[in-house]
Structure formats: structure tokens, C-alpha cells
Design an enzyme around this catalytic site. Structure first.
Site, PDB file in Angstrom:
ATOM      1  N   ILE A 157      71.768  22.890  -0.947  1.00  0.00           N
ATOM      2  CA  ILE A 157      72.102  21.833  -1.834  1.00  0.00           C
ATOM      3  C   ILE A 157      73.583  22.290  -2.290  1.00  0.00           C
ATOM      4  O   ILE A 157      74.648  21.374  -2.345  1.00  0.00           O
ATOM      5  CB  ILE A 157      71.190  21.608  -3.039  1.00  0.00           C
ATOM      6  CG1 ILE A 157      70.033  20.892  -2.600  1.00  0.00           C
ATOM      7  CG2 ILE A 157      71.809  20.677  -4.116  1.00  0.00           C
ATOM      8  CD1 ILE A 157      68.709  21.097  -3.747  1.00  0.00           C
ATOM      9  N   PRO A 208      66.749  28.638  -6.684  1.00  0.00           N
ATOM     10  CA  PRO A 208      65.534  28.725  -7.390  1.00  0.00           C
ATOM     11  C   PRO A 208      65.301  29.362  -8.632  1.00  0.00           C
ATOM     12  O   PRO A 208      66.085  30.234  -9.073  1.00  0.00           O
ATOM     13  CB  PRO A 208      64.699  29.233  -6.175  1.00  0.00           C
ATOM     14  CG  PRO A 208      65.670  30.166  -5.691  1.00  0.00           C
ATOM     15  CD  PRO A 208      67.207  29.495  -5.743  1.00  0.00           C
ATOM     16  N   ALA A 235      68.721  22.228 -11.217  1.00  0.00           N
ATOM     17  CA  ALA A 235      67.777  23.154 -10.283  1.00  0.00           C
ATOM     18  C   ALA A 235      66.392  23.296 -11.217  1.00  0.00           C
ATOM     19  O   ALA A 235      65.426  22.634 -10.850  1.00  0.00           O
ATOM     20  CB  ALA A 235      68.580  24.531 -10.384  1.00  0.00           C
ATOM     21  N   ARG A 236      66.346  24.310 -11.933  1.00  0.00           N
ATOM     22  CA  ARG A 236      64.930  24.407 -12.555  1.00  0.00           C
ATOM     23  C   ARG A 236      65.418  24.827 -14.135  1.00  0.00           C
ATOM     24  O   ARG A 236      66.451  25.705 -14.471  1.00  0.00           O
ATOM     25  CB  ARG A 236      64.302  25.666 -11.896  1.00  0.00           C
ATOM     26  CG  ARG A 236      63.556  25.525 -10.921  1.00  0.00           C
ATOM     27  CD  ARG A 236      62.554  24.278 -10.814  1.00  0.00           C
ATOM     28  NE  ARG A 236      61.807  24.045  -9.709  1.00  0.00           N
ATOM     29  CZ  ARG A 236      62.246  22.910  -8.781  1.00  0.00           C
ATOM     30  NH1 ARG A 236      63.239  22.223  -9.189  1.00  0.00           N
ATOM     31  NH2 ARG A 236      61.371  22.859  -7.746  1.00  0.00           N
ATOM     32  N   ASP A 260      69.339  17.843 -15.509  1.00  0.00           N
ATOM     33  CA  ASP A 260      68.051  16.948 -14.875  1.00  0.00           C
ATOM     34  C   ASP A 260      66.934  17.714 -14.869  1.00  0.00           C
ATOM     35  O   ASP A 260      65.856  17.225 -14.462  1.00  0.00           O
ATOM     36  CB  ASP A 260      68.500  16.793 -13.257  1.00  0.00           C
ATOM     37  CG  ASP A 260      67.598  15.969 -12.518  1.00  0.00           C
ATOM     38  OD1 ASP A 260      67.366  14.871 -13.194  1.00  0.00           O
ATOM     39  OD2 ASP A 260      67.183  16.244 -11.624  1.00  0.00           O
ATOM     40  N   GLU A 265      59.379  20.635 -19.471  1.00  0.00           N
ATOM     41  CA  GLU A 265      59.552  18.967 -19.154  1.00  0.00           C
ATOM     42  C   GLU A 265      58.324  18.767 -18.545  1.00  0.00           C
ATOM     43  O   GLU A 265      57.801  17.610 -18.622  1.00  0.00           O
ATOM     44  CB  GLU A 265      60.567  18.813 -17.925  1.00  0.00           C
ATOM     45  CG  GLU A 265      60.271  19.623 -16.615  1.00  0.00           C
ATOM     46  CD  GLU A 265      61.226  19.353 -15.303  1.00  0.00           C
ATOM     47  OE1 GLU A 265      62.210  19.087 -15.702  1.00  0.00           O
ATOM     48  OE2 GLU A 265      60.813  19.787 -14.269  1.00  0.00           O
ATOM     49  N   HIS A 297      64.264  15.115 -13.956  1.00  0.00           N
ATOM     50  CA  HIS A 297      64.300  15.644 -12.581  1.00  0.00           C
ATOM     51  C   HIS A 297      64.211  14.510 -11.471  1.00  0.00           C
ATOM     52  O   HIS A 297      63.253  14.704 -10.766  1.00  0.00           O
ATOM     53  CB  HIS A 297      62.837  16.575 -12.759  1.00  0.00           C
ATOM     54  CG  HIS A 297      62.660  17.519 -11.884  1.00  0.00           C
ATOM     55  ND1 HIS A 297      62.380  18.881 -12.164  1.00  0.00           N
ATOM     56  CD2 HIS A 297      63.334  17.771 -10.512  1.00  0.00           C
ATOM     57  CE1 HIS A 297      62.544  19.641 -11.243  1.00  0.00           C
ATOM     58  NE2 HIS A 297      63.093  19.356 -10.201  1.00  0.00           N
TER      59      HIS A 297
HETATM   60  P1  NAD Z   1      68.404  27.067  -1.050  1.00  0.00           P
HETATM   61  O1  NAD Z   1      67.027  28.001  -0.730  1.00  0.00           O
HETATM   62  O2  NAD Z   1      68.825  26.392   0.418  1.00  0.00           O
HETATM   63  O3  NAD Z   1      69.556  27.891  -1.723  1.00  0.00           O
HETATM   64  C1  NAD Z   1      69.486  28.535  -2.818  1.00  0.00           C
HETATM   65  C2  NAD Z   1      70.415  29.473  -2.845  1.00  0.00           C
HETATM   66  O4  NAD Z   1      70.152  29.972  -4.242  1.00  0.00           O
HETATM   67  C3  NAD Z   1      70.120  30.555  -1.944  1.00  0.00           C
HETATM   68  O5  NAD Z   1      71.675  30.731  -1.184  1.00  0.00           O
HETATM   69  C4  NAD Z   1      69.860  31.869  -2.434  1.00  0.00           C
HETATM   70  O6  NAD Z   1      70.551  32.912  -2.177  1.00  0.00           O
HETATM   71  C5  NAD Z   1      70.697  31.660  -3.965  1.00  0.00           C
HETATM   72  N1  NAD Z   1      70.062  32.296  -5.077  1.00  0.00           N
HETATM   73  C6  NAD Z   1      68.656  32.674  -5.186  1.00  0.00           C
HETATM   74  N2  NAD Z   1      68.575  33.348  -6.308  1.00  0.00           N
HETATM   75  C7  NAD Z   1      69.804  33.508  -6.882  1.00  0.00           C
HETATM   76  C8  NAD Z   1      70.269  34.102  -8.025  1.00  0.00           C
HETATM   77  N3  NAD Z   1      69.530  34.812  -9.032  1.00  0.00           N
HETATM   78  N4  NAD Z   1      71.552  34.105  -8.245  1.00  0.00           N
HETATM   79  C9  NAD Z   1      72.547  33.398  -7.370  1.00  0.00           C
HETATM   80  N5  NAD Z   1      72.185  32.856  -6.358  1.00  0.00           N
HETATM   81  C10 NAD Z   1      70.747  32.702  -6.087  1.00  0.00           C
HETATM   82  O7  NAD Z   1      67.679  26.007  -1.796  1.00  0.00           O
HETATM   83  P2  NAD Z   1      68.237  24.268  -2.150  1.00  0.00           P
HETATM   84  O8  NAD Z   1      67.385  23.483  -1.015  1.00  0.00           O
HETATM   85  O9  NAD Z   1      69.545  24.309  -2.018  1.00  0.00           O
HETATM   86  O10 NAD Z   1      67.642  24.214  -3.462  1.00  0.00           O
HETATM   87  C11 NAD Z   1      68.131  24.771  -4.657  1.00  0.00           C
HETATM   88  C12 NAD Z   1      67.315  24.565  -5.758  1.00  0.00           C
HETATM   89  O11 NAD Z   1      67.529  23.244  -6.204  1.00  0.00           O
HETATM   90  C13 NAD Z   1      65.844  24.365  -5.755  1.00  0.00           C
HETATM   91  O12 NAD Z   1      65.781  25.941  -5.820  1.00  0.00           O
HETATM   92  C14 NAD Z   1      65.431  23.741  -6.813  1.00  0.00           C
HETATM   93  O13 NAD Z   1      65.224  24.584  -8.086  1.00  0.00           O
HETATM   94  C15 NAD Z   1      66.371  22.829  -7.030  1.00  0.00           C
HETATM   95  N6  NAD Z   1      66.000  21.426  -6.569  1.00  0.00           N
HETATM   96  C16 NAD Z   1      66.223  20.434  -7.509  1.00  0.00           C
HETATM   97  C17 NAD Z   1      65.781  19.003  -7.470  1.00  0.00           C
HETATM   98  C18 NAD Z   1      66.080  18.021  -8.267  1.00  0.00           C
HETATM   99  O14 NAD Z   1      65.385  16.980  -7.972  1.00  0.00           O
HETATM  100  N7  NAD Z   1      66.541  17.968  -9.468  1.00  0.00           N
HETATM  101  C19 NAD Z   1      65.378  18.987  -5.935  1.00  0.00           C
HETATM  102  C20 NAD Z   1      65.307  19.974  -5.028  1.00  0.00           C
HETATM  103  C21 NAD Z   1      65.620  21.028  -5.327  1.00  0.00           C
END
Ligand code: NAD
Length: 332
Positions: A157, A208, A235-236, A260, A265, A297
Site C-alpha cells: 500500500i 502493520p 493502517a491500525r 480511517d 473501533e 475502517h
Molecule cells: P505490507 O506487508 O505489504 O507492508 C507493510 C510495510 O510496513 C512493510 O514494508 C514492513 O517492512 C513495514 N513495517 C512493518 N513494521 C514497521 C515499523 N515498525 N516501522 C516501519 N515500517 C514497518 O502491508 P500492506 O499490504 O502495505 O498493508 C499495510 C497496512 O495497511 C496493513 O498492515 C494494515 O494495517 C493496513 N490496511 C488497512 C486497510 C483499511 O481498510 N484501512 C486495509 C488493508 C490494510
């Protein structure tokens, strides 16, 4: 014919499930119920399960599923934190997820949130509703191309988000615990977290939730950011200490944020709470503030994402039923 029970289904998933069933010559029953002790009897007569749990399932249920001949649970989301993966494995239940159903959906929502903050949309809408059509510096906007956008977490993302902001002409910087060479097509990595905070006019979080980053954004972090910075969190929720965020908004250290996700939540998202009192003064405050854009979300919620979630879940389910394995097993 193979029979799959798709539980926790919303109405918008039905047409995709029906299409998939036809294309794969599989019988699918779509149920709005989530899996629990009370609904377990619905599984009778099915070969496979596609679920969309938000809460876990009772620990004893993995053994019961196994005894009743089930070999898999195909969760229709990326997150699988609601399951006890070890317990499932112990009883021969493979859990699958849909890891990348549409990163574009969240990235586009992020850009929409950023533009809403930058253009003071909430304040303008409120003024217009009061028939105030004037212009003044409180609603004077900044253009994306004049900003440094900080992308925290540069995975699926984060990379697309960086690409979109770069297309606006912004300078995009990234911070990640594991830097990804592909991301460098759209952003420049900053090795120091403090430097990343100090440079970002707008910071967007795409990582995450882990033990390491719980409440990573707190008063100390906010004070290292640019005064008046914008913060987006699709994200979370628990990555941000929400009480500290409200204090930073009050002081103007953060000028606007789009959330979001919110750390508490769970009781509300995805329910219709119309007309009922929220038992959460912090959520109430987030909703009522002009400098906060709170959404439930919902960043992922596009037609493409829903289609991919339904297809991805059902593909994984059928793959385990027919081949004994799938690419998306999270407890191998
Ligand atoms: P991904 O696994 O492809 O990428 C996550 C990135 O975060 C990785 O490059 C990882 O190295 C990095 N990371 C992990 N811990 C970290 C830290 N402490 N500091 C800095 N970087 C760190 O995941 P993605 O598919 O890109 O999704 C990212 C996040 O988006 C998900 O974990 C989820 O929380 C969130 N998400 C939200 C929705 C929504 O509807 N709002 C939907 C899907 C995902």
C-alpha cells in the site's frame, strides 16, 4: 458437487460469489451469520468454509471442525489475528487469507483523505451549511506539489501511495524497517526516524500493528514532527495514542488528521449505531472535530477490492479442497 459455505457475508459480496460459483461449478451458500457456537450447526453438509470473522472462534472449535472433516478456513481479509493459528494447525486446519486484494483502494483513499485535509473540506462544508461563503486564511490551502510527503511503511500500500503522491509532484520520502528497492522508484528513504518525522509536511502510516509500534505516535513523536503537520492513519488505530493526538491537535502541533482506523473501533465498526449513544467520549470527540476526518475502517471498500476478496477467499478454499494446499496458507 463441492459445497462451500460463505459466512459473515455482506449483500455486496453476493454477486461476486454467485459468479465465482458458476465459473467453478461449485455450490455456494451465502450466509450473513458469523461462525460461533450458535451458528456451528449451519456447517452441516458443507465441504469448505469461507469466513469473514472480526472476532475469534472458540478454541475448542478447531478440534470440532477437524472431527467434522473440515480442513480449512478461508478468511476473506488480509488480517488473520482473530484466529489461533497454532491451535488450528494442531488440528490440521489450514487458515488462508487474501493478502493483497487491492492496495490501490487504500492508497486512493489515502490521497482523498490528504486532499480533504489540505483543502479544509470539513471546515468549508460547515461554513457553507451556515451560509458563510467568505474566504479567509483559515481555509487557505497548500498544494500537494509544494509538500514533503512521508510514507511510513513502504510495502504494497505504501508504495502505491508514494507513486500517487509523486504523480502530484510532491517530494516523497519513506521510512521502513525493511527498505524495498522497488519503492525507490517513487520515494527517497530516510534512515533516521526522527529525521523522517522532522521533514514530513504530511505523514501517512502504512505498516502493520506490532509489539514494537503500539502507540509509536505519541506526544514525544508529535513534538518531533513539523509544527502544523498533517497525519493520516489508514493502517491500525493503536499505532497512535489517540489521547496524545487530541492534545497535539489542540496545541496545533498537528493541524489535521485523517483516521480511517481508531484504537477502540471494535465495538462500533462495522455496525449501524444510528440514534444510539456512543460510550466512547474520545471517538465522539474525533467525530465532532473539524480538524479530524474520521472514517470507519473503510479505505479498502471498493468494488475491485470486494471482488478480489471474495474470489481470493473462494480460490484458496477450493485449492485446499482439491489439491490439499494453497499459496495463501498463513499457518503452514
Ligand atoms: P505490507 O506487508 O505489504 O507492508 C507493510 C510495510 O510496513 C512493510 O514494508 C514492513 O517492512 C513495514 N513495517 C512493518 N513494521 C514497521 C515499523 N515498525 N516501522 C516501519 N515500517 C514497518 O502491508 P500492506 O499490504 O502495505 O498493508 C499495510 C497496512 O495497511 C496493513 O498492515 C494494515 O494495517 C493496513 N490496511 C488497512 C486497510 C483499511 O481498510 N484501512 C486495509 C488493508 C490494510
Amino acid at each position: 458437487m463441492t459445497k462451500i459455505l460463505m459466512m459473515g457475508a455482506r449483500e455486496d459480496e453476493r454477486r461476486f460469489a454467485e459468479k465465482w460459483a458458476k465459473d467453478h461449478n461449485v455450490t455456494i451458500e451465502v450466509s450473513t451469520d458469523i461462525l460461533s457456537d450458535d451458528t456451528y450447526h449451519l456447517l452441516n453438509g458443507y465441504d469448505g468454509l469461507s469466513l469473514q470473522q472480526t472476532m475469534g472462534i472458540p478454541a475448542e472449535m478447531y478440534e470440532k471442525l477437524s472431527q467434522d472433516g473440515f480442513r480449512q478456513i478461508a478468511q476473506r481479509s488480509a488480517g488473520v489475528d482473530m484466529y489461533d493459528l497454532k491451535e488450528a494447525k494442531k488440528h490440521g486446519i489450514s487458515i488462508t487469507n487474501v493478502p493483497a486484494y487491492s492496495p490501490n483502494a487504500i492508497a486512493e483513499f489515502t490521497v482523498a483523505s490528504a486532499l480533504n485535509c489540505l483543502r479544509h473540506m470539513q471546515a468549508i462544508q460547515k461554513r457553507v451549511k451556515n451560509h458563510n461563503f467568505s474566504w479567509d486564511k483559515s481555509i487557505l490551502a497548500r498544494e500537494v506539489r509544494s509538500l514533503t510527503i512521508g510514507v511510513m511503511g513502504t510495502g504494497r500500500i505504501g508504495q502505491i501511495t508514494a507513486q500517487l503522491f509523486a504523480a502530484f509532484g510532491a517530494k516523497v520520502i519513506g521510512y521502513d524497517v525493511y527498505q524495498n528497492p522497488n519503492a525507490e522508484n517513487y520515494l527517497t528513504y530516510i534512515d533516521s526516524f526522527d529525521e523522517f518525522l522532522a521533514q514530513s509536511d504530511l505523514l501517512t502510516i502504512h505498516m502493520p500493528l506490532t509489539d514494537d509500534n503500539y502507540h509509536q505516535f505519541n506526544t514525544e513523536t508529535f513534538n518531533k514532527m513539523k509544527p502544523g503537520a498533517i497525519l493520516l492513519n489508514p493502517a491500525r488505530g493503536a499505532i497512535i495514542d489517540t489521547k496524545d493526538l487530541i492534545a497535539a491537535l489542540d496545541s496545533g502541533q498537528i493541524s489535521c488528521c485523517a483516521l480511517d482506523t481508531y484504537e477502540n473501533e471494535m465495538p462500533y465498526v462495522t455496525k449501524d449505531w444510528s440514534g444510539k449513544t456512543l460510550n466512547d467520549p474520545i471517538l465522539e470527540e474525533l467525530i465532532n472535530r473539524e480538524d479530524v476526518l474520521y472514517t470507519p475502517h473503510i479505505a479498502f471498500y471498493t468494488e475491485t477490492a470486494v471482488e478480489n476478496l471474495v474470489f481470493g477467499g473462494l480460490d484458496a478454499c477450493l485449492s485446499i479442497l482439491t489439491n490439499g494446499t494453497a499459496d495463501t496458507i498463513v499457518n503452514p
